[in-house]
Write an enzyme that holds these catalytic residues in place. Structure first.
Site, PDB file in Angstrom:
ATOM      1  CD  GLU A 166       6.065  -1.433  12.845  1.00  0.00           C
ATOM      2  OE1 GLU A 166       4.702  -1.182  12.904  1.00  0.00           O
ATOM      3  OE2 GLU A 166       6.783  -1.322  13.547  1.00  0.00           O
ATOM      4  CG  ASN A 171      -0.346   0.355   2.856  1.00  0.00           C
ATOM      5  OD1 ASN A 171       0.658  -0.537   2.496  1.00  0.00           O
ATOM      6  ND2 ASN A 171      -0.563   0.539   3.841  1.00  0.00           N
ATOM      7  CB  CYS A 209      -1.644  -0.130   8.485  1.00  0.00           C
ATOM      8  SG  CYS A 209      -0.010   1.708   8.310  1.00  0.00           S
TER       9      CYS A 209
HETATM   10  P1  NAD Z   1      -0.315  -9.618   3.870  1.00  0.00           P
HETATM   11  O1  NAD Z   1      -0.594 -10.465   5.636  1.00  0.00           O
HETATM   12  O2  NAD Z   1      -1.416 -10.545   2.780  1.00  0.00           O
HETATM   13  O3  NAD Z   1       1.147 -10.013   3.189  1.00  0.00           O
HETATM   14  C1  NAD Z   1       1.865  -9.228   3.237  1.00  0.00           C
HETATM   15  C2  NAD Z   1       3.026  -9.984   3.456  1.00  0.00           C
HETATM   16  O4  NAD Z   1       3.207 -11.238   3.674  1.00  0.00           O
HETATM   17  C3  NAD Z   1       3.603  -9.821   1.512  1.00  0.00           C
HETATM   18  O5  NAD Z   1       4.607 -10.142   1.655  1.00  0.00           O
HETATM   19  C4  NAD Z   1       2.766 -11.445   0.694  1.00  0.00           C
HETATM   20  O6  NAD Z   1       3.474 -11.559  -0.048  1.00  0.00           O
HETATM   21  C5  NAD Z   1       3.078 -12.189   2.877  1.00  0.00           C
HETATM   22  N1  NAD Z   1       2.793 -13.092   2.734  1.00  0.00           N
HETATM   23  C6  NAD Z   1       1.146 -13.534   2.898  1.00  0.00           C
HETATM   24  N2  NAD Z   1       0.343 -14.504   2.302  1.00  0.00           N
HETATM   25  C7  NAD Z   1       1.680 -15.732   4.023  1.00  0.00           C
HETATM   26  C8  NAD Z   1       1.986 -16.566   3.771  1.00  0.00           C
HETATM   27  N3  NAD Z   1       1.003 -17.675   3.606  1.00  0.00           N
HETATM   28  N4  NAD Z   1       3.481 -16.871   4.729  1.00  0.00           N
HETATM   29  C9  NAD Z   1       4.233 -16.193   4.257  1.00  0.00           C
HETATM   30  N5  NAD Z   1       4.365 -14.916   4.182  1.00  0.00           N
HETATM   31  C10 NAD Z   1       2.683 -14.518   2.873  1.00  0.00           C
HETATM   32  O7  NAD Z   1      -0.806  -8.211   3.795  1.00  0.00           O
HETATM   33  P2  NAD Z   1      -1.096  -6.818   2.358  1.00  0.00           P
HETATM   34  O8  NAD Z   1      -2.090  -7.179   1.856  1.00  0.00           O
HETATM   35  O9  NAD Z   1       0.318  -6.770   2.125  1.00  0.00           O
HETATM   36  O10 NAD Z   1      -1.646  -5.696   3.199  1.00  0.00           O
HETATM   37  C11 NAD Z   1      -2.652  -5.283   4.337  1.00  0.00           C
HETATM   38  C12 NAD Z   1      -2.803  -6.078   5.778  1.00  0.00           C
HETATM   39  O11 NAD Z   1      -0.967  -5.232   6.165  1.00  0.00           O
HETATM   40  C13 NAD Z   1      -3.295  -4.627   6.214  1.00  0.00           C
HETATM   41  O12 NAD Z   1      -3.861  -5.640   7.555  1.00  0.00           O
HETATM   42  C14 NAD Z   1      -2.641  -4.026   7.413  1.00  0.00           C
HETATM   43  O13 NAD Z   1      -2.864  -3.150   8.247  1.00  0.00           O
HETATM   44  C15 NAD Z   1      -1.330  -3.773   6.813  1.00  0.00           C
HETATM   45  N6  NAD Z   1      -0.473  -2.852   6.801  1.00  0.00           N
HETATM   46  C16 NAD Z   1       0.323  -2.363   8.248  1.00  0.00           C
HETATM   47  C17 NAD Z   1       0.994  -1.396   7.950  1.00  0.00           C
HETATM   48  C18 NAD Z   1       2.329  -1.730   9.563  1.00  0.00           C
HETATM   49  O14 NAD Z   1       3.033  -0.833   9.540  1.00  0.00           O
HETATM   50  N7  NAD Z   1       1.267  -1.682  10.640  1.00  0.00           N
HETATM   51  C19 NAD Z   1       1.129  -0.736   7.446  1.00  0.00           C
HETATM   52  C20 NAD Z   1       0.602  -1.512   5.844  1.00  0.00           C
HETATM   53  C21 NAD Z   1      -0.440  -2.159   5.862  1.00  0.00           C
END
Ligand code: NAD
Length: 465
Positions: free
Chosen positions: A211, A116, A247
């Site tokens: 995070e 994002n 987020c």
């Molecule tokens: P996601 O958890 O689906 O993916 C994040 C990362 O994890 C990606 O690189 C993905 O390839 C990897 N991943 C996905 N499934 C996996 C698995 N089963 N095993 C290992 N790795 C895996 O999240 P997203 O859709 O990329 O992002 C959205 C989420 O991230 C929202 O919940 C948002 O709130 C959160 N977010 C948090 C912050 C923060 O700073 N706290 C910032 C941005 C987004």
């Protein structure tokens, strides 16, 4: 695709074991090189990040260029002082010794990132990891493949792969990486995947910084019209930026009952001011990342609850900034993080009512309170646990490198930005250094009759209850 990452880890460990990455000048020069490459590629980074969600240049430039560059500049300026061993007091019982706390790099860091703010959320942890003297492997997001490719190019141009390298890919690559032994894992993503990361890390007892996301509440106390106008502008900006895919965007609103109608009236005006009378055509309204998320968001749009907006275009994946009312706290839209341009509004009479409802949910990543009443501000901060919070502002806390940024409970653990990022990637090693010249025999066996003497010497009879 080759998913055996042990050779690259081996190379990184060899470099780390030479102690070269711990050298302060090496760290500073590495950051300077990274900054130079980012500066050179500013236009490309901006354009590639804009394309992911059709983001406006202004927001991309600010979040993807300015903030990372500010973080690098700050780290370069402060690195010597951050990494200097810090003196600590030494209790009299350890006479004659001195104490220091060293910041020791963990070793090899794994940084798993998201889409994002695809450049910002990848490169800022990298800055912290390198500043702290680590090597690192970065796993970019498969949902922003062009940014991932660009990050790979930037990292290749800035670092030797033994120091820092990128793995592009998705779940398969992530899963293989997690089978390796890292010294620290920094993950940005959803709470559900965060749990998978924590489980994988537990096998090697690897420390993790998570995070994550959450349902961020925004509470609006009774305000006069001018202040309410400002509050509405700040909320609409923080909520509808990136089409709500932030987020720390407000997830839902609790507004004081007496001003609810005014809030809605002002919000309608504000949305029109930001995005025009046809928001789906606006260049400033982003699209939703993919069809899955789009369908999930559209499923929240119950006709009878739509108060503002509610239109969408399944070809462009855009959804109008939408306000929902008459929503039940148990409805599907309140079951998980919305992460889209949909904002349910609840009303409350007393602040305690809002607090009690919010506390039924998991601890959020961010908490927002709009009020002029200092006692209520104190109460909200004191009674509602959250990762971070803003008073009379939305999402601004994350743009300050003087504040630790991170979640608590379901919204994450650990924090970063500025010195906090340096600390996140450093182990704090206590070192007590004792003189060989003085050695009190009292401390050693045989202990017979020494307790009485010890108590007298140290005055413990007076000190202990
Ligand atoms: P996601 O958890 O689906 O993916 C994040 C990362 O994890 C990606 O690189 C993905 O390839 C990897 N991943 C996905 N499934 C996996 C698995 N089963 N095993 C290992 N790795 C895996 O999240 P997203 O859709 O990329 O992002 C959205 C989420 O991230 C929202 O919940 C948002 O709130 C959160 N977010 C948090 C912050 C923060 O700073 N706290 C910032 C941005 C987004």
């Amino acid at each position: 695709m080759n998913t055996d990452f042990s050779p690259i880890l081996k190379k990184q460990r060899e470099l780390f074991n030479t102690n070269e990455t711990k050298d302060i000048e090496f760290r500073i020069n590495s950051l300077k090189k990274l900054k130079q490459v980012i500066n050179k590629k500013q236009a490309e980074i901006t354009k590639t990040c804009m394309n992911v969600l059709e983001r406006p240049e202004f927001e991309v430039y600010f979040s993807e260029i300015i903030q990372p560059i500010d973080e690098i500049n700050h780290a370069i300026k402060k690195l010597k002082s951050w990494s200097r061993p810090k003196r600590a007091k030494t209790p009299l019982i350890h006479f004659k010794s001195n104490s220091k706390i060293y910041s020791e790099p963990y070793g090899i860091a794994l940084i798993i990132s998201t889409w994002n703010f695809p450049f910002n959320l990848t490169i800022i942890p990298v800055i912290s990891a390198i500043a702290a003297g680590n090597c690192c492997i970065i796993k970019t997001s498969e949902l922003a493949p062009n940014v991932a490719k660009l990050i790979d190019e930037i990292i290749k141009e800035s670092f030797d792969e033994k120091h820092c390298t990128v793995i592009q890919g998705g779940i398969e690559e992530s899963t293989s990486l997690l089978k390796e032994k890292f010294d620290i894992i920094f993950f940005t993503g959803s709470s559900n995947i965060g749990k998978i990361i924590a489980q994988a890390a537990a096998i090697n007892l690897t420390p993790t910084i998570l995070e994550l996301g959450g349902k961020n509440p925004c509470i609006i106390d009774k305000l006069d019209e001018d202040n309410l106008k400002t509050a509405v502008r700040r909320i609409a900006w923080g909520k509808f930026m990136n089409a709500g895919q932030v987020c720390i965007a407000p997830d839902h609103i609790f507004v004081q009952k007496d001003i609810k109608d005014d809030f809605i009236k002002l919000m309608r005006k504000q949305i029109e001011e930001f995005y025009g009378t046809a928001p789906l055509e606006s260049k400033d309204l982003c699209k939703v990342i993919n069809k899955n998320h789009f369908d999930r968001l559209v499923s929240y749009l119950q006709k009878e609850q739509i108060c503002i907006g509610g239109n969408y275009n399944s070809t462009t994946l855009k959804i109008e900034p939408t306000i929902l009312t008459n929503v039940s706290i148990d409805s599907p839209v309140m079951k998980s993080e919305i992460f889209g341009p949909i904002l349910p509004i609840f009303e409350f009479e007393s602040i305690d009512e809002a607090i009690n409802t919010i506390k039924k949910f998991e601890k959020p990543l961010a908490l927002y309170f709009y009020s002029k009443n200092k006692d209520k501000v104190k109460k909200i901060i004191n009674e509602i646990p959250s990762g971070d919070a803003c008073i009379n502002a939305t999402i601004l806390h994350c743009f300050s490198y003087y504040l630790p940024f991170g979640g608590v409970g379901n919204s994450g653990m650990g924090s970063y930005h500025g010195k906090w990022g340096f600390d996140a990637f450093s182990h704090r090693k206590s070192v007590l250094n004792k003189s060989l010249a003085v050695d009190f025999k009292l401390a050693y066996p045989p202990y017979k009759d020494k307790v009485k003497l010890f108590k007298k010497l140290y005055g413990y009879n007076k000190r202990t209850p």
